[in-house]
Enzyme design. Structure first.
Site, short mmCIF file in Angstrom:
data_model
loop_
_atom_site.label_atom_id
_atom_site.label_comp_id
_atom_site.label_asym_id
_atom_site.label_seq_id
_atom_site.Cartn_x
_atom_site.Cartn_y
_atom_site.Cartn_z
N ALA A 40 1.26 -1.09 -0.40
CA ALA A 40 0.04 0.08 -0.03
C ALA A 40 0.81 1.08 0.08
O ALA A 40 0.28 2.30 -0.71
CB ALA A 40 -1.47 -0.16 1.29
N ASP B 204 17.50 37.02 -28.51
CA ASP B 204 18.20 37.40 -29.19
C ASP B 204 17.43 38.80 -30.02
O ASP B 204 16.13 38.18 -30.00
CB ASP B 204 18.65 36.69 -30.18
N ASP C 48 22.72 30.93 -32.28
CA ASP C 48 22.47 30.96 -33.54
C ASP C 48 23.52 30.36 -34.45
O ASP C 48 23.86 29.22 -34.73
CB ASP C 48 21.31 31.55 -33.84
N ASN D 136 -2.24 6.75 -0.75
CA ASN D 136 -1.39 5.15 -0.44
C ASN D 136 -1.65 5.83 1.06
O ASN D 136 -1.39 4.65 1.58
CB ASN D 136 -0.44 5.55 -1.27
N GLU E 275 -4.73 4.07 2.55
CA GLU E 275 -4.74 2.51 2.39
C GLU E 275 -3.89 2.60 3.21
O GLU E 275 -4.71 1.60 4.57
CB GLU E 275 -4.41 1.98 1.18
N ASN F 27 -3.54 0.67 -6.98
CA ASN F 27 -2.61 1.70 -7.23
C ASN F 27 -2.12 1.50 -9.11
O ASN F 27 -1.55 2.58 -8.86
CB ASN F 27 -0.90 0.99 -6.14
N ASP G 243 -6.46 3.62 -9.56
CA ASP G 243 -5.67 5.20 -9.41
C ASP G 243 -4.87 5.87 -10.02
O ASP G 243 -4.49 6.13 -10.90
CB ASP G 243 -5.06 4.86 -7.54
MG MG Z 1 22.74 37.90 -36.02
#
Ligand code: MG
Ligand code: ADP
Length: 959
Positions: free
Chosen positions: A319, A365, A685, A751, A754, A780, A784
């Site tokens: 559990a 940029d 880039d 859980n 349980e 579980n 669930d």
């Molecule tokens: Mg450039």
């Protein structure tokens, strides 16, 4: 004798051949390239230019990893222990009539195997998806075919192709150079040597030259860091040098995200906790029983009491561990990457999905990311005239009009020698290509240069014609550090040798201040004269005026030469120039960026602009977009250099615009921001942006204009180069994180419920364990698990971008998650225990058959499941009531709730399943009671929201 092209399986030592011999062997033409028919035939013959990927992790590895997962190990242990228990009762003849022996063991093992297989499928799919995503970013290669320059997919490259290389490109195949300018290539991928190698065309090398010294060849997978070249492809695909060592290929990086790592730690902690608990319950329980009854400890341990406590502890162990959680997290992250790619953000490293949600600063940029990168020249200044340029886009139709004229119409460029020279510089000092494609004028290459070709076209200049008359002999290429470029051409006067005119001419363009500094003369009319301080002043004013309006301005100069300078002579060559003029071009902001900037602000994210452009241009654009306000300080690369890291840290909090920066400054800005505890996303880039991209928490590369090198260093690629896409990705990242938190508290809350329920049963003196390990596993993983998966696709809440970013270091349980879990677990167990107490006495009063008396166990099982269904519906939002939410926005939740409820009923009413899962039949009254108790869970969560609302209103009224 005609040369035969090499057969596909024949090894040619290309480095031993002169360039012309190679061209001949490959039956290609240096100017025209292959014909498209030839290329198609070659592709047929040699196959696609792909490396058969060496798998990062073998299938076996992935599968094996699944079963070393600590949770599964625990389950296997549980299966074994419950097998032993079964065996004992079987021996003792305790087996009930229709019981299958070892049923639980078999079932748990089956679940373990199934779970392992599912995990395996998921992970290998995730790896494949990630690899496929990377493929999408796969590079385009510039080649010449049929005499035209075009871009092809690197996979379609064939031997014989004439390939064009420039800085930032990752070489897509092995090739023999036929022309090169300052070419430097980093061959680390192949030779491990980090230092860039200078390459040359005009050599034929001995056949035993080692790979690293074959300077007339370039190899697949290596990176051009400087210069430009033309090369003919000699080998493709697995035939390349890299192909031969394909195992060295970079593997797919599916490293765990920070949250996954912390979840792994958590599950380890939980498993340890579970084992401790088992020990405590078993020994404590047995010890206590022995003490109470005064019996021998060993006898109690081996008797029914011992067995009962062992069963309780096994159930508790199962559990406590969230078996379904890792799978749900993996799926959520994978779905996140898919949603992001739909919004044009390509994730290259899985942790980025999560980190995106916590970004606090987005450095961007300007050119192409904030702006459209569709340059249009608007103004031209020479010593003699100030001109406005008309026309549309890149279309070379249009004319030059005097700026302060009376609208009297166009001037004739032929009457303006300065303008003619300036436009010559525009045309020749240029690597772009302007072409008409399907009726549209398009450019291949840098848009800045494309705009220059189009403005020169307005005076009738055509690049191919001019480059024929004045071929390029040498060049000093552009880089973001140099901010200028020069080409040296042979002048037409060369034809009449001895005419006294210099044979060569250098044309230079670049950042105006820089170019002007290097000028000693200025062209006025046909002649050059010394430049006066007054003239310099005027030029700088014109520059500032244009930049202040947000235009990108370039300065132009020329210089007659009597000899071609060497590649290394750029410093001396680019001096004592003759000033030609200024060109100002408009690059309109992307329309969606303004909104995206505003979204950043409301989301507590600071946008920064970092550009190589002039500070006034940068400022004008930044103000226009809302990144900076009038009067804000702008920092230039020069200012930056004067600051120590500590000083920069101070400044970086206030300054939002950085102009005239070089790539290495980007790295410093990222570092300073990170010292300030910012989570930084940085775009880039160029080749030299790679270090900054690596350093940033989220390195972002440009999908369209980005170099291969920058993409390789990035965590994310923008398929549309758009700033707004970064913001969209951040939003998706936040949604993913919120949803992960949502189902963590859903699953772990359950859980805890349980666990408390099972532990309470023997304590309040009910005989037996209410839930078997198998039933708990079922809860579980299935009842669930399915709703949790549905919660993972919960769409963004309206406020995701209206709150500050979360701290990536925060604990999983931060911001109320832990206390919510405990609270909900407690409520769930109170409901279940309440029901358990009532149903236990009820079944024991109504029924006499022990099998029927056990119905209470099934009632507890059913209540726990159904209560979680109500929880799933209510937990979709922390603030909005379920009736306020449109069920259509997440039908999955409703579908999963209906479906799992039906499954649960099947477990009770289908005899075979009932037998297998050890459940009991329930009549309508009993089922109704379960439903009633379960519904209280839903009511509770909704009440919490109402209470929170009342509290907030009360606080507001008070404050
Ligand atoms: Mg450039
Ligand atoms: P950004 O992309 O941020 O605008 P870059 O590093 O590309 O900055 O460019 C910096 C400066 O270098 C520009 O402002 C311009 O003055 C100059 N420049 C840009 N492109 C070229 C080019 N192709 N040739 C010469 N100079 C250039």
């Amino acid at each position: 004798m005609t040369a035969q092209p090499p057969l596909p399986n024949q090894v040619t030592l290309w480095h031993t051949l002169e360039a012309d011999k190679a061209l001949e062997l490959l039956q290609t033409d240096r100017q025209l390239g292959l014909t498209s028919d030839q290329a198609a035939a070659q592709l047929e013959r040699y196959g696609s230019n792909e490396l058969v990927e060496a798998q990062g992790r073998s299938a076996w590895n992935i599968l094996f990893d699944q079963f070393t997962n600590i949770m599964l190990l625990l389950l296997i242990a549980v299966a074994i222990v419950s097998g032993i228990l079964d065996f004992v009762s079987w021996q003792a003849g305790d087996l009930k009539a229709n019981d299958v022996p070892f049923k639980d063991t078999i079932a748990i093992l089956a679940i373990v195997i199934l779970n392992g297989l599912l995990g395996y499928l998921q992970e290998s799919k995730a790896e494949k998806d990630l690899a496929a995503l990377k493929q999408m970013a796969s590079s385009r290669v510039r080649v010449i075919r049929d005499g035209k320059t075009l871009e092809v997919d690197s996979r379609d490259l064939v031997p014989g192709d004439v390939m064009l290389l420039e800085a930032g490109v990752q070489v897509a195949a092995d090739a023999r150079l036929i022309e090169a300018a300052n070419l430097q290539v980093r061959e680390a991928a192949l030779t491990g040597e980090a230092q860039a190698v200078s390459k040359q065309v005009a050599v034929a090398l001995p056949d035993d030259t080692p790979l690293g010294d074959r300077v007339n060849l370039v190899f697949q997978g290596t990176e051009v860091v400087n210069g430009r070249a033309t090369a003919i492809v000699t080998n493709t695909g697995m035939k390349t040098e890299l192909g031969r060592i394909a195992t060295m290929l970079q593997e797919v990086e599916s490293e765990p995200t920070p949250l996954q790592q912390r979840m792994d730690q958590l599950s380890q902690a939980l498993v340890t906790g579970a084992l401790t608990l088992v020990g405590l319950v078993v020994f404590g329980g047995i010890g206590y029983a022995a003490w109470r009854t005064g019996e021998n400890l060993l006898k109690v341990a081996l008797g029914p009491t011992g067995k009962e406590f062992l069963e309780v502890s096994l159930s508790m162990a199962v559990a406590i561990v969230p078996e379904g959680l890792p799978a749900v997290i993996t799926v959520t992250l994978a779905l996140g990457t898919q949603r992001m790619v739909k919004r044009h953000a390509l994730i290259r490293k899985l942790p980025a999905v999560e980190t995106l949600g916590s970004v606090t600063t987005i450095c961007s940029d300007k050119t192409g990311t904030l702006t459209q990168n569709k340059m249009v020249v608007q103004l031209v200044h020479t010593s003699h005239s100030a001109l406005r340029v008309t026309g549309e886009g890149y279309d070379p139709a249009g004319e030059f009009q005097p700026l302060n004229g009376d609208g009297a119409g166009a001037i004739a460029p032929s009457h303006h020698p300065e303008l003619l020279n300036l436009l010559t510089a525009c045309t020749l000092c240029n690597d772009a290509i302007l072409q008409k494609e399907q009726g549209d004028w398009v450019i291949l290459g840098d848009p800045t240069e494309g705009a220059l070709l189009s403005v020169a076209g307005k005076a009738g200049f055509q690049k191919d014609q001019w480059t024929n008359e004045m071929p390029r002999l040498a060049e000093f290429p552009f880089s973001s550090e140099r901010k200028r470029m020069s080409v040296i051409v042979e002048t037409a006067a060369n034809a009449e040798a001895g005419s006294g005119v210099d044979r060569y001419m250098m044309f230079t363009k670049g950042s105006p201040e820089l170019i002007l500094e290097r000028c000693t003369q200025i062209q006025v009319g046909e002649a050059a004269q010394p430049i006066t301080a007054q003239q310099r002043q005027t030029i700088l004013e014109q520059n500032n005026q244009m930049a202040g309006r947000g235009l990108r301005v370039l300065g132009f100069a020329c210089k007659p030469l009597s000899a071609v300078p060497a590649e290394t002579d750029e410093e001396t060559a680019e001096q004592q120039l003759i000033w030609l003029g200024l060109v100002g071009m408009l690059d309109a902001p992307r329309p969606e960026v303004r909104g995206a900037v505003a979204r950043c602000r409301s989301a507590g994210i600071r946008p920064l602009m970092i550009t190589g452009d002039h500070q006034l241009t940068a400022q004008a654009v930044a103000e226009d977009l809302g990144i900076a306000y009038p009067g804000d300080r702008v920092l230039t690369g020069r200012d930056l250099e004067k600051l120590s890291l500590a000083e920069l840290e101070q400044v970086v909090e206030e300054v939002s615009v950085y102009a005239r920066v070089a790539p290495e400054h980007k790295l410093r800005i990222v570092q300073a921001l990170q010292h300030r505890k910012q989570i930084v996303s940085m775009t880039g880039d160029g080749v030299n942006d790679a270090p900054a991209l690596k350093q940033a928490d989220i390195g972002v590369a440009m999908g369209i204009t980005g170099t291969d090198v920058s993409k390789d260093a990035s965590d994310m690629v923008l398929l549309d180069d758009n700033f707004a896409t970064i913001v969209a990705a951040v939003e998706e990242g936040r949604v993913v994180y919120t949803n992960i938190r949502r189902f963590i508290k859903y699953i772990l809350g359950s859980n805890i419920g349980e666990l408390l329920t099972i532990g309470a049963a023997p304590l309040i003196g009910l005989g037996g364990v209410p839930l078997s390990p198998l039933q708990i596993l079922w809860m579980n993983l299935v009842t669930d698990g399915l709703p949790a998966l549905a919660l993972a696709v919960e769409p963004a809440e309206p406020n995701v971008m209206n709150r500050p970013p979360h701290d990536p270091q925060e604990s999983i349980f931060a911001r109320g998650l832990g206390s919510y879990m405990l609270r909900i677990g407690l409520i769930l167990s109170i409901l279940a225990i309440g029901l358990m107490t009532w149903s236990y006495s009820y079944t024991h009063t109504v029924y006499t058959d022990p099998a029927d008396q056990d119905r209470w166990k099934t009632m507890v099982f059913t209540t726990l499941c159904l209560a979680q269904m109500g929880h799933a519906l209510a937990i979709r939002s922390n603030t909005r009531l379920t009736i306020e939410m449109n069920p259509m926005t997440n039908l999955y939740v409703w579908a999963s709730v209906v479906f799992t409820s039906l499954l649960q009923l099947a477990l009770i009413y289908v005899p075979f399943l009932r037998n297998f899962f050890g459940t009991h039949y329930l009549n309508m009254t009993e089922l109704g009671v379960c439903l009633g108790f379960s519904a209280l869970m839903f009511v509770w969560v909704e009440m919490e929201k109402i209470a929170l609302r009342l509290y907030v209103t009360w606080q507001k009224r008070k404050g």
